[in-house]
Design a protein around this motif. Structure first.
Motif, short mmCIF file in Angstrom:
data_model
loop_
_atom_site.label_atom_id
_atom_site.label_comp_id
_atom_site.label_asym_id
_atom_site.label_seq_id
_atom_site.Cartn_x
_atom_site.Cartn_y
_atom_site.Cartn_z
N ILE A 202 -19.09 4.18 -8.28
CA ILE A 202 -19.11 4.20 -6.81
C ILE A 202 -19.00 2.79 -6.26
CG2 ILE A 202 -20.58 4.74 -4.80
CD1 ILE A 202 -21.64 7.13 -6.31
N SER A 203 -19.52 1.82 -6.98
CA SER A 203 -19.46 0.42 -6.53
C SER A 203 -18.04 -0.12 -6.53
CB SER A 203 -20.35 -0.46 -7.41
OG SER A 203 -19.92 -0.41 -8.75
N GLU A 204 -17.13 0.62 -7.14
CA GLU A 204 -15.75 0.15 -7.23
C GLU A 204 -14.84 0.88 -6.25
OE1 GLU A 204 -14.81 0.84 -11.29
OE2 GLU A 204 -16.01 -0.83 -12.03
N LYS A 205 -15.37 1.20 -5.10
CA LYS A 205 -14.61 1.94 -4.09
C LYS A 205 -13.62 1.01 -3.37
CE LYS A 205 -17.56 5.84 -2.80
NZ LYS A 205 -18.21 6.53 -1.67
N LYS A 206 -12.67 0.50 -4.12
CA LYS A 206 -11.66 -0.38 -3.54
C LYS A 206 -10.28 0.25 -3.69
CE LYS A 206 -14.13 -4.74 -4.17
NZ LYS A 206 -14.07 -6.12 -4.73
N TYR A 207 -9.46 0.06 -2.69
CA TYR A 207 -8.10 0.60 -2.74
C TYR A 207 -7.18 -0.26 -1.89
CZ TYR A 207 -9.07 2.62 1.89
OH TYR A 207 -9.39 2.79 3.22
N SER A 208 -5.89 -0.17 -2.21
CA SER A 208 -4.85 -0.85 -1.43
C SER A 208 -4.14 0.19 -0.55
CB SER A 208 -3.82 -1.50 -2.36
OG SER A 208 -4.42 -2.44 -3.21
N VAL A 209 -3.63 -0.26 0.57
CA VAL A 209 -2.77 0.56 1.43
C VAL A 209 -1.35 0.03 1.27
CG1 VAL A 209 -2.20 1.25 3.79
CG2 VAL A 209 -4.60 1.08 3.07
N LEU A 210 -0.39 0.91 1.07
CA LEU A 210 1.00 0.51 0.88
C LEU A 210 1.88 1.08 2.00
CD1 LEU A 210 3.30 -0.76 -0.78
CD2 LEU A 210 3.34 1.34 -2.16
N MET A 211 2.56 0.16 2.71
CA MET A 211 3.43 0.55 3.81
C MET A 211 4.77 -0.17 3.69
SD MET A 211 0.58 0.12 6.88
CE MET A 211 1.37 1.16 8.10
N SER B 98 -9.40 -2.59 0.96
CA SER B 98 -9.59 -3.98 0.52
C SER B 98 -8.33 -4.80 0.72
CB SER B 98 -9.99 -4.00 -0.95
OG SER B 98 -11.16 -3.24 -1.16
N GLU B 99 -7.21 -4.10 0.92
CA GLU B 99 -5.92 -4.78 1.02
C GLU B 99 -4.91 -3.85 1.69
OE1 GLU B 99 -2.95 -6.83 -2.23
OE2 GLU B 99 -3.72 -4.82 -2.66
N TYR C 279 -6.92 -10.60 10.71
CA TYR C 279 -7.52 -10.22 9.43
C TYR C 279 -6.84 -11.02 8.30
CZ TYR C 279 -8.83 -6.16 12.30
OH TYR C 279 -9.31 -5.34 13.29
N PRO C 280 -7.15 -12.31 8.21
CA PRO C 280 -6.42 -13.19 7.27
C PRO C 280 -6.54 -12.83 5.81
CG PRO C 280 -8.38 -14.27 8.16
CD PRO C 280 -8.20 -13.01 8.94
N ASP C 281 -7.62 -12.15 5.42
CA ASP C 281 -7.82 -11.83 4.01
C ASP C 281 -7.43 -10.40 3.65
OD1 ASP C 281 -8.93 -14.39 3.55
OD2 ASP C 281 -10.89 -13.69 4.27
N LEU C 282 -6.89 -9.67 4.60
CA LEU C 282 -6.63 -8.25 4.39
C LEU C 282 -5.17 -7.95 4.04
CD1 LEU C 282 -7.74 -5.33 4.47
CD2 LEU C 282 -7.25 -5.31 6.93
N PHE C 283 -4.25 -8.71 4.62
CA PHE C 283 -2.83 -8.36 4.53
C PHE C 283 -2.08 -9.17 3.47
CE2 PHE C 283 -3.98 -6.65 8.61
CZ PHE C 283 -3.21 -5.50 8.72
N SER C 284 -1.18 -8.47 2.78
CA SER C 284 -0.21 -9.11 1.88
C SER C 284 1.17 -8.64 2.34
CB SER C 284 -0.45 -8.71 0.42
OG SER C 284 -1.70 -9.16 -0.04
N ILE C 285 2.04 -9.57 2.62
CA ILE C 285 3.37 -9.24 3.15
C ILE C 285 4.44 -9.54 2.11
CG2 ILE C 285 4.96 -9.52 5.09
CD1 ILE C 285 2.15 -8.54 5.87
N VAL C 286 5.30 -8.56 1.86
CA VAL C 286 6.42 -8.72 0.94
C VAL C 286 7.70 -8.76 1.77
CG1 VAL C 286 7.69 -7.74 -1.00
CG2 VAL C 286 5.19 -7.46 -0.87
N HIS C 287 8.41 -9.88 1.72
CA HIS C 287 9.64 -10.05 2.51
C HIS C 287 10.86 -9.74 1.65
CE1 HIS C 287 7.34 -12.15 5.67
NE2 HIS C 287 6.71 -12.76 4.68
N LEU C 288 11.69 -8.81 2.09
CA LEU C 288 12.95 -8.50 1.41
C LEU C 288 14.10 -9.00 2.27
CD1 LEU C 288 12.22 -4.85 0.15
CD2 LEU C 288 11.85 -7.02 -1.05
N ALA D 118 -3.19 3.89 -1.38
CA ALA D 118 -3.00 4.89 -0.33
C ALA D 118 -1.67 4.62 0.37
CB ALA D 118 -4.14 4.83 0.69
N ARG D 119 -0.78 5.61 0.34
CA ARG D 119 0.49 5.50 1.07
C ARG D 119 0.25 5.73 2.55
NH1 ARG D 119 3.99 4.44 2.66
NH2 ARG D 119 5.56 6.08 2.75
#
Length: 279
Positions: free
Chosen positions: A3-12, A38-39, A63-72, A95-96
């Protein structure tokens, strides 16, 4: 998973034609989850107009620590863009989310808890509520099968998951080859490959996402290109042993019927037989 590892990424993934206001609502719905991500990984599928870039810059600043941006550099399509985003997701659970839909606040917490309760689970989705203009005015619900065996049967002809509602294990998606190089039905292709590679699926029997539809959806369903693409996908499933020849024939006939049916009748058919209509 503890339960302590309730971390997930959101992918958009976002491209130039998206609506900035819809995009903001989508982001807010994920940021304000009862179990916050978490991300959030956003793939820019090609160059974006200034209005969309400013939305991303604003949220990165807030939210400086939340987002990761991938540029194509160029638009490569949803499936390939999501593959690029998956590579940088830090967490096993992903999570999609689409950039014009709205998740309910409990969506991700409920899904993460399912993974904690069943370590064999690979992918979980939910039903979705569809709306045209206002999220408060739901017009229909797309109900998908809940249990794994029913999901397997459903997948022989139709998509057993609502793509923007799913959460899955990154390692399992990558092990199955990620999203295929298709302009349409990339999600269906991935889900069927995952299921037939032993992945366990489930859907929560509850609508955890508001899906932004419009009247033009029925016109798009009737396009020759879309019908042809769907027939080819199920033919591919049949040739690979995922579906039977009878399943392929049913899909072939239904797609031809969709192509020939007037839009108003197709809408009635969809609302009364393929969707749960909301009164």
């Amino acid at each position: 998973m503890m339960i302590s590892e309730k971390k997930y990424s959101v992918l958009m993934s976002i491209y130039e034609k998206e609506n900035p206001e819809f995009f903001k609502l989508s982001l807010e719905s994920m940021i304000k989850q009862s179990l916050p991500p978490s991300e959030i990984v956003i793939v820019e599928d090609g160059k974006l107009p200034d209005k969309l870039e400013k939305v991303i810059e604003k949220y990165q600043f807030t939210y400086p620590d939340l987002f990761s941006i991938v540029h194509l550099d160029r638009n490569i399509g949803l499936g390939k863009a999501l593959n690029e985003g998956l590579k940088v997701c830090k967490h096993e659970l992903v999570a999609r989310m689409d950039t014009d839909d709205i998740s309910t606040s409990e969506r991700c917490e409920l899904q993460v808890n399912e993974f904690i309760e069943n370590s064999n689970l690979t992918i979980i989705g939910s039903n979705i509520n569809e709306f045209y203009n206002s999220p408060e005015e739901v017009v229909s619900t797309r109900v998908v099968p809940s249990g794994h065996e029913d999901i397997l049967k459903f997948a022989k002809r139709r998509n057993p998951f609502n793509h923007p509602s799913v959460m899955y294990k990154k390692s399992k998606v990558l092990a199955c080859g990620g999203y295929g190089d298709f302009r349409r039905n990339q999600d269906l292709d991935l889900f069927v490959r995952m299921l037939h590679n032993g992945c366990i699926g489930k859907n929560i029997d509850k609508s955890l996402l508001l899906f932004r539809a419009n009247e033009d959806n029925f016109k798009r369903r009737k396009s020759y290109t879309k019908c042809k693409s769907y027939i080819e996908m199920i033919y591919h499933f049949w040739r690979n042993g995922y579906s039977s020849f009878f399943d392929f024939l049913i899909v072939l006939c239904s797609q031809i019927l969709i192509l020939l049916t007037p839009s108003f009748f197709l809408k009635w058919l969809s609302n009364n037989f393929l969707r749960k209509k909301v009164s």
